[in-house]
Design a protein around this motif. Structure first.
Motif, PDB file in Angstrom:
ATOM      1  N   ALA A   1       0.842  -1.198   0.000  1.00  0.00           N
ATOM      2  CA  ALA A   1       0.000   0.000   0.000  1.00  0.00           C
ATOM      3  C   ALA A   1       0.876   1.247   0.000  1.00  0.00           C
ATOM      4  CB  ALA A   1      -0.910   0.007   1.221  1.00  0.00           C
ATOM      5  N   SER A   2       0.300   2.320  -0.483  1.00  0.00           N
ATOM      6  CA  SER A   2       0.968   3.618  -0.486  1.00  0.00           C
ATOM      7  C   SER A   2       1.062   4.160   0.934  1.00  0.00           C
ATOM      8  CB  SER A   2       0.163   4.598  -1.345  1.00  0.00           C
ATOM      9  OG  SER A   2       0.534   5.932  -1.079  1.00  0.00           O
ATOM     10  N   HIS A   3       2.056   4.991   1.173  1.00  0.00           N
ATOM     11  CA  HIS A   3       2.219   5.644   2.470  1.00  0.00           C
ATOM     12  C   HIS A   3       0.993   6.499   2.796  1.00  0.00           C
ATOM     13  CE1 HIS A   3       4.410   7.479   5.801  1.00  0.00           C
ATOM     14  NE2 HIS A   3       3.945   8.636   5.386  1.00  0.00           N
ATOM     15  N   TYR A   4       0.323   6.976   1.783  1.00  0.00           N
ATOM     16  CA  TYR A   4      -0.840   7.853   1.970  1.00  0.00           C
ATOM     17  C   TYR A   4      -2.169   7.106   1.875  1.00  0.00           C
ATOM     18  CZ  TYR A   4       2.770  11.296   1.419  1.00  0.00           C
ATOM     19  OH  TYR A   4       3.907  12.034   1.587  1.00  0.00           O
ATOM     20  N   ALA A   5      -2.126   5.795   1.891  1.00  0.00           N
ATOM     21  CA  ALA A   5      -3.337   4.979   1.761  1.00  0.00           C
ATOM     22  C   ALA A   5      -4.251   5.146   2.975  1.00  0.00           C
ATOM     23  CB  ALA A   5      -2.964   3.513   1.604  1.00  0.00           C
ATOM     24  N   SER A   6      -5.550   5.076   2.712  1.00  0.00           N
ATOM     25  CA  SER A   6      -6.534   5.117   3.800  1.00  0.00           C
ATOM     26  C   SER A   6      -6.558   3.754   4.492  1.00  0.00           C
ATOM     27  CB  SER A   6      -7.916   5.439   3.243  1.00  0.00           C
ATOM     28  OG  SER A   6      -8.378   4.356   2.457  1.00  0.00           O
ATOM     29  N   THR A   7      -7.239   3.697   5.618  1.00  0.00           N
ATOM     30  CA  THR A   7      -7.374   2.438   6.343  1.00  0.00           C
ATOM     31  C   THR A   7      -8.058   1.390   5.462  1.00  0.00           C
ATOM     32  OG1 THR A   7      -7.467   3.605   8.451  1.00  0.00           O
ATOM     33  CG2 THR A   7      -8.317   1.362   8.429  1.00  0.00           C
ATOM     34  N   GLU A   8      -9.062   1.816   4.719  1.00  0.00           N
ATOM     35  CA  GLU A   8      -9.775   0.884   3.837  1.00  0.00           C
ATOM     36  C   GLU A   8      -8.844   0.342   2.750  1.00  0.00           C
ATOM     37  OE1 GLU A   8     -11.009   4.005   4.563  1.00  0.00           O
ATOM     38  OE2 GLU A   8     -12.502   3.331   6.010  1.00  0.00           O
ATOM     39  N   GLU A   9      -8.010   1.205   2.186  1.00  0.00           N
ATOM     40  CA  GLU A   9      -7.059   0.765   1.153  1.00  0.00           C
ATOM     41  C   GLU A   9      -6.020  -0.187   1.726  1.00  0.00           C
ATOM     42  OE1 GLU A   9      -7.016   4.609  -1.844  1.00  0.00           O
ATOM     43  OE2 GLU A   9      -5.950   4.762   0.071  1.00  0.00           O
ATOM     44  N   ILE A  10      -5.603   0.047   2.949  1.00  0.00           N
ATOM     45  CA  ILE A  10      -4.646  -0.843   3.610  1.00  0.00           C
ATOM     46  C   ILE A  10      -5.287  -2.208   3.857  1.00  0.00           C
ATOM     47  CG2 ILE A  10      -3.425  -1.254   5.792  1.00  0.00           C
ATOM     48  CD1 ILE A  10      -2.731   1.765   5.723  1.00  0.00           C
ATOM     49  N   GLU A  11      -6.523  -2.213   4.307  1.00  0.00           N
ATOM     50  CA  GLU A  11      -7.208  -3.485   4.549  1.00  0.00           C
ATOM     51  C   GLU A  11      -7.418  -4.256   3.247  1.00  0.00           C
ATOM     52  OE1 GLU A  11     -10.671  -2.373   6.807  1.00  0.00           O
ATOM     53  OE2 GLU A  11      -9.510  -2.218   8.659  1.00  0.00           O
ATOM     54  N   ALA A  12      -7.701  -3.546   2.151  1.00  0.00           N
ATOM     55  CA  ALA A  12      -7.873  -4.207   0.850  1.00  0.00           C
ATOM     56  C   ALA A  12      -6.547  -4.790   0.370  1.00  0.00           C
ATOM     57  CB  ALA A  12      -8.423  -3.217  -0.176  1.00  0.00           C
ATOM     58  N   ALA A  13      -5.461  -4.034   0.522  1.00  0.00           N
ATOM     59  CA  ALA A  13      -4.142  -4.524   0.120  1.00  0.00           C
ATOM     60  C   ALA A  13      -3.744  -5.729   0.971  1.00  0.00           C
ATOM     61  CB  ALA A  13      -3.102  -3.408   0.253  1.00  0.00           C
ATOM     62  N   PHE A  14      -4.054  -5.667   2.266  1.00  0.00           N
ATOM     63  CA  PHE A  14      -3.776  -6.790   3.170  1.00  0.00           C
ATOM     64  C   PHE A  14      -4.513  -8.047   2.704  1.00  0.00           C
ATOM     65  CE2 PHE A  14      -5.455  -9.309   6.715  1.00  0.00           C
ATOM     66  CZ  PHE A  14      -4.278  -9.807   7.250  1.00  0.00           C
ATOM     67  N   SER A  15      -5.791  -7.910   2.400  1.00  0.00           N
ATOM     68  CA  SER A  15      -6.588  -9.066   1.971  1.00  0.00           C
ATOM     69  C   SER A  15      -6.028  -9.693   0.702  1.00  0.00           C
ATOM     70  CB  SER A  15      -8.038  -8.651   1.747  1.00  0.00           C
ATOM     71  OG  SER A  15      -8.616  -8.246   2.964  1.00  0.00           O
ATOM     72  N   LYS A  16      -5.608  -8.840  -0.230  1.00  0.00           N
ATOM     73  CA  LYS A  16      -5.056  -9.333  -1.498  1.00  0.00           C
ATOM     74  C   LYS A  16      -3.753 -10.098  -1.260  1.00  0.00           C
ATOM     75  CE  LYS A  16      -3.579  -7.719  -6.031  1.00  0.00           C
ATOM     76  NZ  LYS A  16      -3.379  -6.577  -6.906  1.00  0.00           N
ATOM     77  N   LYS A  17      -2.851  -9.510  -0.472  1.00  0.00           N
ATOM     78  CA  LYS A  17      -1.567 -10.170  -0.188  1.00  0.00           C
ATOM     79  C   LYS A  17      -1.772 -11.437   0.629  1.00  0.00           C
ATOM     80  CE  LYS A  17       1.858  -7.423  -1.628  1.00  0.00           C
ATOM     81  NZ  LYS A  17       3.110  -7.781  -2.214  1.00  0.00           N
ATOM     82  N   LEU A  18      -2.684 -11.385   1.586  1.00  0.00           N
ATOM     83  CA  LEU A  18      -2.937 -12.557   2.423  1.00  0.00           C
ATOM     84  C   LEU A  18      -3.444 -13.718   1.576  1.00  0.00           C
ATOM     85  CD1 LEU A  18      -2.922 -13.743   5.283  1.00  0.00           C
ATOM     86  CD2 LEU A  18      -5.278 -12.933   5.519  1.00  0.00           C
ATOM     87  N   ALA A  19      -4.291 -13.439   0.623  1.00  0.00           N
ATOM     88  CA  ALA A  19      -4.799 -14.487  -0.265  1.00  0.00           C
ATOM     89  C   ALA A  19      -3.652 -15.115  -1.060  1.00  0.00           C
ATOM     90  CB  ALA A  19      -5.850 -13.922  -1.205  1.00  0.00           C
ATOM     91  N   GLU A  20      -2.736 -14.283  -1.540  1.00  0.00           N
ATOM     92  CA  GLU A  20      -1.583 -14.783  -2.301  1.00  0.00           C
ATOM     93  C   GLU A  20      -0.720 -15.708  -1.445  1.00  0.00           C
ATOM     94  OE1 GLU A  20       0.699 -11.534  -3.893  1.00  0.00           O
ATOM     95  OE2 GLU A  20      -1.090 -10.582  -4.728  1.00  0.00           O
TER      96      GLU A  20
END
Length: 92
Positions: A10-29
């Protein structure tokens, strides 16, 4: 060494929602790799969980950002908009 932002993707400026979405994507991988028997997946899943824990908590995230800025020798200015869903303000 990778930053928590790089670990989670995630970007340094990402919102909490964007961080959670990036987390979910990486976790699935990494969960798929773990299911296929990759030895590197389990430690990376733990790193992802730690990154999410820090980056989704406004107080911990602000503290992490200040530490990261100090290590890089830069001045940290928080330009993110506060999350409307959280009751706590983002610390400077």
């Amino acid at each position: 060494m990778m930053t928590l932002y790089e670990i989670i993707g995630a970007s340094h400026y990402a919102s909490t929602e964007e961080i959670e979405a990036a987390f979910s994507k990486k976790l699935a991988e990494f969960s798929l790799l773990h299911a296929l028997g990759s030895e590197k997946a389990a430690p990376m899943i733990n790193e992802l969980k730690n990154a999410k824990k820090v980056l989704t908590d406004p107080v911990k995230r602000a503290e992490y950002d200040r530490t990261l800025s100090a290590e890089k020798g830069t001045v940290h200015v928080d330009l993110r908009k506060p999350d409307r869903t959280e009751n706590r303000p983002i610390s400077p």
